[in-house]
Structure formats: C-alpha cells, structure tokens
Design a protein around this motif. Structure first.
Motif, PDB file in Angstrom:
ATOM      1  N   LEU A 128       0.821  -1.206   0.000  1.00  0.00           N
ATOM      2  CA  LEU A 128       0.000   0.000   0.000  1.00  0.00           C
ATOM      3  C   LEU A 128       0.857   1.259   0.000  1.00  0.00           C
ATOM      4  O   LEU A 128       0.524   2.252  -0.668  1.00  0.00           O
ATOM      5  CB  LEU A 128      -0.951  -0.008   1.202  1.00  0.00           C
ATOM      6  CG  LEU A 128      -2.054  -1.074   1.186  1.00  0.00           C
ATOM      7  CD1 LEU A 128      -2.930  -0.952   2.430  1.00  0.00           C
ATOM      8  CD2 LEU A 128      -2.903  -0.959  -0.076  1.00  0.00           C
ATOM      9  N   GLU A 129       1.963   1.239   0.739  1.00  0.00           N
ATOM     10  CA  GLU A 129       2.873   2.387   0.725  1.00  0.00           C
ATOM     11  C   GLU A 129       3.483   2.567  -0.661  1.00  0.00           C
ATOM     12  O   GLU A 129       3.621   3.696  -1.154  1.00  0.00           O
ATOM     13  CB  GLU A 129       3.976   2.187   1.754  1.00  0.00           C
ATOM     14  CG  GLU A 129       3.528   2.264   3.200  1.00  0.00           C
ATOM     15  CD  GLU A 129       4.654   1.930   4.162  1.00  0.00           C
ATOM     16  OE1 GLU A 129       4.913   2.724   5.076  1.00  0.00           O
ATOM     17  OE2 GLU A 129       5.271   0.859   3.980  1.00  0.00           O
ATOM     18  N   LEU A 130       3.857   1.454  -1.295  1.00  0.00           N
ATOM     19  CA  LEU A 130       4.485   1.528  -2.622  1.00  0.00           C
ATOM     20  C   LEU A 130       3.563   2.179  -3.643  1.00  0.00           C
ATOM     21  O   LEU A 130       3.948   3.141  -4.315  1.00  0.00           O
ATOM     22  CB  LEU A 130       4.877   0.125  -3.083  1.00  0.00           C
ATOM     23  CG  LEU A 130       5.256  -0.010  -4.566  1.00  0.00           C
ATOM     24  CD1 LEU A 130       6.513   0.797  -4.868  1.00  0.00           C
ATOM     25  CD2 LEU A 130       5.448  -1.477  -4.938  1.00  0.00           C
ATOM     26  N   VAL A 131       2.346   1.667  -3.766  1.00  0.00           N
ATOM     27  CA  VAL A 131       1.471   2.201  -4.811  1.00  0.00           C
ATOM     28  C   VAL A 131       1.002   3.611  -4.464  1.00  0.00           C
ATOM     29  O   VAL A 131       0.863   4.462  -5.356  1.00  0.00           O
ATOM     30  CB  VAL A 131       0.276   1.250  -5.045  1.00  0.00           C
ATOM     31  CG1 VAL A 131       0.765  -0.060  -5.652  1.00  0.00           C
ATOM     32  CG2 VAL A 131      -0.507   0.980  -3.774  1.00  0.00           C
ATOM     33  N   SER A 132       0.787   3.894  -3.190  1.00  0.00           N
ATOM     34  CA  SER A 132       0.365   5.242  -2.795  1.00  0.00           C
ATOM     35  C   SER A 132       1.474   6.254  -3.038  1.00  0.00           C
ATOM     36  O   SER A 132       1.240   7.343  -3.579  1.00  0.00           O
ATOM     37  CB  SER A 132      -0.059   5.247  -1.329  1.00  0.00           C
ATOM     38  OG  SER A 132      -0.544   6.524  -0.947  1.00  0.00           O
ATOM     39  N   GLU A 133       2.700   5.905  -2.661  1.00  0.00           N
ATOM     40  CA  GLU A 133       3.831   6.817  -2.860  1.00  0.00           C
ATOM     41  C   GLU A 133       4.160   6.996  -4.339  1.00  0.00           C
ATOM     42  O   GLU A 133       4.565   8.079  -4.777  1.00  0.00           O
ATOM     43  CB  GLU A 133       5.058   6.300  -2.110  1.00  0.00           C
ATOM     44  CG  GLU A 133       5.050   6.598  -0.626  1.00  0.00           C
ATOM     45  CD  GLU A 133       5.109   8.092  -0.363  1.00  0.00           C
ATOM     46  OE1 GLU A 133       6.162   8.709  -0.580  1.00  0.00           O
ATOM     47  OE2 GLU A 133       4.072   8.652   0.052  1.00  0.00           O
ATOM     48  N   THR A 134       3.981   5.933  -5.125  1.00  0.00           N
ATOM     49  CA  THR A 134       4.225   6.049  -6.567  1.00  0.00           C
ATOM     50  C   THR A 134       3.238   7.017  -7.200  1.00  0.00           C
ATOM     51  O   THR A 134       3.608   7.873  -8.022  1.00  0.00           O
ATOM     52  CB  THR A 134       4.103   4.667  -7.233  1.00  0.00           C
ATOM     53  OG1 THR A 134       5.049   3.769  -6.644  1.00  0.00           O
ATOM     54  CG2 THR A 134       4.383   4.759  -8.724  1.00  0.00           C
ATOM     55  N   LEU A 135       1.970   6.917  -6.804  1.00  0.00           N
ATOM     56  CA  LEU A 135       0.958   7.842  -7.324  1.00  0.00           C
ATOM     57  C   LEU A 135       1.208   9.259  -6.822  1.00  0.00           C
ATOM     58  O   LEU A 135       1.085  10.234  -7.582  1.00  0.00           O
ATOM     59  CB  LEU A 135      -0.434   7.347  -6.907  1.00  0.00           C
ATOM     60  CG  LEU A 135      -1.622   8.227  -7.318  1.00  0.00           C
ATOM     61  CD1 LEU A 135      -1.599   8.536  -8.809  1.00  0.00           C
ATOM     62  CD2 LEU A 135      -2.934   7.551  -6.925  1.00  0.00           C
ATOM     63  N   ARG A 136       1.582   9.386  -5.554  1.00  0.00           N
ATOM     64  CA  ARG A 136       1.855  10.723  -5.001  1.00  0.00           C
ATOM     65  C   ARG A 136       3.032  11.386  -5.717  1.00  0.00           C
ATOM     66  O   ARG A 136       3.002  12.586  -6.016  1.00  0.00           O
ATOM     67  CB  ARG A 136       2.145  10.621  -3.507  1.00  0.00           C
ATOM     68  CG  ARG A 136       2.234  11.972  -2.799  1.00  0.00           C
ATOM     69  CD  ARG A 136       2.324  11.781  -1.305  1.00  0.00           C
ATOM     70  NE  ARG A 136       3.635  11.320  -0.882  1.00  0.00           N
ATOM     71  CZ  ARG A 136       4.640  12.141  -0.513  1.00  0.00           C
ATOM     72  NH1 ARG A 136       4.444  13.454  -0.525  1.00  0.00           N
ATOM     73  NH2 ARG A 136       5.778  11.647  -0.126  1.00  0.00           N
ATOM     74  N   ALA A 137       4.091  10.604  -5.994  1.00  0.00           N
ATOM     75  CA  ALA A 137       5.252  11.154  -6.693  1.00  0.00           C
ATOM     76  C   ALA A 137       4.871  11.633  -8.097  1.00  0.00           C
ATOM     77  O   ALA A 137       5.332  12.683  -8.557  1.00  0.00           O
ATOM     78  CB  ALA A 137       6.354  10.104  -6.767  1.00  0.00           C
ATOM     79  N   ALA A 138       4.013  10.852  -8.777  1.00  0.00           N
ATOM     80  CA  ALA A 138       3.584  11.253 -10.113  1.00  0.00           C
ATOM     81  C   ALA A 138       2.740  12.521 -10.060  1.00  0.00           C
ATOM     82  O   ALA A 138       2.894  13.429 -10.902  1.00  0.00           O
ATOM     83  CB  ALA A 138       2.800  10.115 -10.763  1.00  0.00           C
ATOM     84  N   LEU A 139       1.831  12.610  -9.087  1.00  0.00           N
ATOM     85  CA  LEU A 139       1.009  13.810  -8.946  1.00  0.00           C
ATOM     86  C   LEU A 139       1.867  15.041  -8.669  1.00  0.00           C
ATOM     87  O   LEU A 139       1.630  16.125  -9.230  1.00  0.00           O
ATOM     88  CB  LEU A 139      -0.017  13.611  -7.826  1.00  0.00           C
ATOM     89  CG  LEU A 139      -1.188  12.681  -8.144  1.00  0.00           C
ATOM     90  CD1 LEU A 139      -1.968  12.342  -6.874  1.00  0.00           C
ATOM     91  CD2 LEU A 139      -2.114  13.336  -9.182  1.00  0.00           C
TER      92      LEU A 139
END
Length: 556
Positions: free
Chosen positions: A161-172
């Motif tokens: 959950l941290e991986l996919v959330s942080e990946t999306l946050r970094a892209a945003l």
C-alpha cells in the motif's frame, strides 16, 4: 565550469612546518601523502570538465582525494569540506596553503555527479592501486578472494500500500510541478485528501478486507491519472516525466483490468523480482532474499589480495542489482582484474560463485584457478552405487558404461531447461529392463532404462575433479584462506557504511563502493606503515571459558 589541469606541486613549507609540529607522530592523511605522494592528477579527470573557458574549477585531483578521505573517516559532505578548510593534516595531504579557504560542500556532490556521468568511479580506486603498486605494496599473481554482501537502498522500505500510494503521489507532484494549470481542473477532490502527504503504514487500516479496498481505490486513481496524462489532448511533456513512467511500470506490475474493473494481480501474475520495482524513489533497487536476510537494494562484491606476508588490498569492486546471482560474477571480476593487470593465480570464493562453466572460463580466458566449494550432485542417485560418477565415460568414442557393464545406445547433444549445452545419454531398454538393480539405478518407479545428462566434457571433468578434491583435508585447510574476506566486508560496513547506500540509483551506489574500496586500501596501507597488526577474530568473554575438548586415546 572548466578545468585547468595543474601538476601537483610541493607541499607549502609553512604547511609542512605546522603539520609536523601539530602531528609529531603523523596521521593517516600525512603518512599517506608522505608514502604515496599525490595520488591523483588533474589530467586523469580532464574529460569530466570539457572546455577550457569559464571559471576555473577546484582541482579535481584534490577533490578525488577528499572523497576518499571522506570515506576513510565517515564524514558528510559538509564535514569533509570543513575538514579541508580547518584541518592541518588534510591541507598537508592536499598540498594546500594554511590559509586556503577550500570550497563549498556542494562541490563534492557536483564532482560525484561528473564521475557518475562518465562512469569514472573506478579511476579513484585505480589511482590508489597504481600508487600502491609503484611502492611495491601490490603485484599481480598470488592469491585473491571475493565475497558479496547486501546493500540497503537509500530509500525506505515500502509495503504494498505504501508503494502504490507513494508512486501515485510522486507522479502527482511531478505533474503539478510541470503543468499545475492542466492538473488543477482534472484532479479528483479525494486525491488531495489521500495523496497530499506521505503514505505511512500506520495510517492504513489493519483489517484485510479494508486494506484490499484501499488498494483497489489507489489502483483506480492511478489508472485514472495515467489515462488523463496519456490522452491525446494532454500536454506532450507530461508523459515523458520520469515519475509518470514509474507510475505506469508499477501499475503494469501490480494491477490489471478484469471485467472492466481495476484489480490487483495475483502473486503468480506479477513479474519476477529482477524486474519488479520496490520504490518509486530508487527505480534501480530490487528486493532479494539470501538465506534469512531480506532486503531492498543492491549487492556488492569485494575482491582483495590475501597473500600471507603482504598488505591485503581491495583490487576490484563490483556493484549489481540485488537479484543478480553470485554465480555470474566471476568472469566480470576477472575482466576487471585483467584490465588492472592484477589477475591472481588462485581466486578463492564461497559456494555461490563457482560453476563448471565459470571454472573452465577462468582457466581458459585468464589462466586463473577459481577455487571454492562446487555444489554437490543433485541427482536422485547421487549417493548410491549408481551415481553419475560411477559411470565410465569415453568421450572420444561417445560411450558410457554403467557399473554393471551395460553400454549406451544413444548419445545426443541437447540443451538443458536453463538453455545450457548438455549431452544426453540413454541406455538400451532391452538390457536395463532385466537388470536386477534397475530400481536402484533409476528415480522413477515406471522407468525402464537409465538416462544420463552430462555437461560437456571440459565442464564434466572439472566438476568431478573439484568434487573429489574438496572432500580432502588438504583442500579444506587451503580453503580457510577465504574466510578473511568477511573481515573486509565488516571493515567496510563499520568504517564506510558499506551496507547502506548513501545515494539513490545503481550508478551512484557503485561510485560509493569504489570510494569505499579506495578508503579501505588507504586505511590498510596506513596500518602497514604504522606496523599495526591485523585484528584477530573476536571471541566473546563467555566463549573463552569453553572447556578444552578431551583428547582421544592415543592422541599426542
């Protein structure tokens, strides 16, 4: 910034006078300068500073030495720059006037970037090795040993959950920085609540059902952002952002559509560890497992000389992704040593390195004896009277004879499941079917004949010889020399932070390890100059109380 090459001059007289007074017994930096002289020359890094106009750069030869001394003492960039400005022994080693103001600490980061871009980290280690060779402290031949250890990524370890959330946050964040006016009207209101701050495991629900719901929601949100960015009417520059590409890769690896819904992939539907990203902030890092150690990051292989009466110096450093097996590194290590003219006669390694192909290639290509425990025969009959070694093989006539005297009827060149060339030998069914030892000879209850799968001749014979030799007491006694490389890894970890990357990315981590190898060498050369004995294996206070084992009857 341009670079004007300058020859390293004499140490200013006042610097010498004050350093001798302040350090009557010397220091590592002073002794290394006295014994090895200037380790690096500016022209060795001239290609890193193209052009001859503009503001002159601080001497790159001196910067290289600062980097090595920084790792010797475990300093940060700020501390290293302050040491150049304030410490007399650093000024002595660098050949500076006492009043030299040094440089801003950011120069070190810029210089490292130049080394990484030119893949020039080896030059720093090579400079120390060249100076050691010139002083008679190093030569080719003799013995060497290699081992590897895990290296943790500079980025924190993330759960799913941290991986996919942080990946999306970094892209945003990347899209918001590149084109805020485009993102503002298309961003979902909930995105600001879920992705404005760093994802933490403690903030996610504990119940499995709710965690699955959160994962599905993040999957939908990431898919929505990708659709917006990749749409034909979206600004073209957005899809080229590194963070957007990372988002796409992570989503391909972890999500797919089923009946129009974005769902998480099952474990068997995900890519292997060698391809799977573990963090959006270090896309070169990979997750790996070795026995009971699990980590995200890299792996480093250190090779050092190990002749008993010589200084043990690190002669090669190789950094890889964590999923690269040790068994493919021997040739790369030998190639690196050959470029430095430092190939050993004997190269001792642990069981992870030697394979039949690597042993043969080491002898054929480099005239090096690659020595280490080869893996035991894993055939079902490996320990019985009908193991492969019990069969007599005539390679010239392509004939194999079993312990009971039967000979083969088929001999074929094939490829194994791993794609390796092998020889497949089959014995006649008419003979094997009536053999009283058939069941002991084959590993299938329904098999009616024996088959052998052998490596090609040179690999087969080298394996047989190695397996026989490693059972002898003489070979086991010789193999003890390999254990010392564990101390080198321990020294690198304790002194230079070898097992934790300071930087992000394989290239920068590799540079860190080249500098670590150079720093270990300077520390060992200094220990040699001061006649400091090598540390012995530590024994705990309790272990020292162990009673001596009683001698057997008749023992001397």
């Amino acid at each position: 910034m341009s670079m004007q090459p300058r020859e390293p001059g004499e140490i200013p007289a006042e610097t010498v006078r004050v350093a001798r007074a302040a350090f009557p017994k010397g220091s590592l930096a002073i002794r290394v300068r006295d014994e090895l002289g200037p380790l690096f020359r500016d022209e060795g890094f001239a290609d890193l500073f193209p052009g001859r106009r503009g503001r002159p750069a601080w001497s790159p030869g001196r910067l290289a030495l600062v980097l090595v001394l920084q790792f010797v003492e475990g300093l940060t960039d700020r501390q290293a720059a302050e040491a150049v400005r304030a410490r007399i022994d650093f000024k002595y080693a660098l050949g500076l006037e006492l009043g030299d103001p040094g440089f801003d600490f950011s120069v070190l980061s810029e210089f490292r970037d130049r080394l990484v871009e030119a893949d020039a980290g080896r030059r720093v280690l090579d400079g120390v090795l060249a100076a050691a060779r010139e002083k008679g402290l190093l030569a080719g031949g003799g013995k060497a040993r290699t081992d590897s250890t895990h290296v943790l990524s500079a980025a924190r370890e993330l759960g799913f959950l941290e991986l996919v959330s942080e990946t999306l946050r970094a892209a945003l964040n990347a899209v918001a920085e590149a084109d805020p006016e485009w993102l503002r009207p298309v961003a979902e209101p909930d995105w600001f609540r879920h992705y404005a701050t760093r994802a933490e495991e403690s903030r996610f629900p504990r119940a499995r059902t709710r965690r699955d719901e959160v994962g599905a929601r993040i999957g939908r949100d990431g898919t929505r952002l990708l659709a917006l960015v990749l749409a034909a009417d979206a600004p073209g520059g957005l899809r080229a952002l590194e963070e957007v590409e990372t988002l796409r890769r992570v989503w391909v690896q972890h999500f797919h559509r089923v009946d129009g819904q974005v769902v998480r992939r099952g474990p068997k539907d995900r890519p292997p560890g060698a391809k799977r990203l573990v963090t959006p902030y270090d896309t070169d890092a990979r997750g790996s497992v070795k026995r009971d150690t699990m980590w995200d990051g890299y792996k480093v292989h250190l090779t050092e000389t190990c002749d008993p009466d010589a200084v043990h110096l690190v002669t090669n450093v190789a950094t890889t992704e964590s999923t690269v097996p040790d068994s493919v590194l021997a040739d790369r290590v030998h190639a690196g040593l050959a470029e430095r003219d430092l190939l050993p006669d004997e190269h001792w390694v642990d069981a992870g390195y030697p394979t039949a192909a690597q042993i043969v290639a080491a002898r054929r290509d480099h005239d090096v004896a690659l020595l280490g425990p080869v893996r035991a025969d894993t055939n079902a009959q490996a320990d019985g009277p009908f193991r492969q070694d019990s069969f007599t093989v005539d390679w010239d006539d392509q004939r194999a004879t079993c312990p009971n005297g039967a000979t083969n009827t088929e001999w074929h060149q094939r490829r194994s499941q791993a794609g390796l060339p092998v020889v497949r030998i089959r014995f006649p069914t008419a003979v094997c079917r009536h053999c009283p030892d058939l069941r002991a000879c084959v590993n299938s209850p329904s098999a009616e004949r024996r088959e052998l799968t052998l490596r090609h001749r040179d690999e087969h014979e080298v394996l047989r010889t190695a397996r026989a030799e490693q059972q002898t007491d003489a070979w086991k006694d010789r193999y003890k020399i390999r254990a010392g490389v564990e101390g080198t890894i321990s020294q690198g970890a304790a002194r230079c932070g070898l097992r934790r990357s300071r930087y992000r990315g394989l290239a920068k981590t590799s540079l860190q390890h080249q500098l670590t190898g150079a720093a270990i060498n300077l520390a060992r050369i200094d220990a040699h100059l001061t006649h400091t004995p090598r540390a012995r294996t530590r024994t705990s206070h309790f272990a020292r109380l162990r009673p001596a084992e009683p001698k057997l009857d008749g023992a001397n």
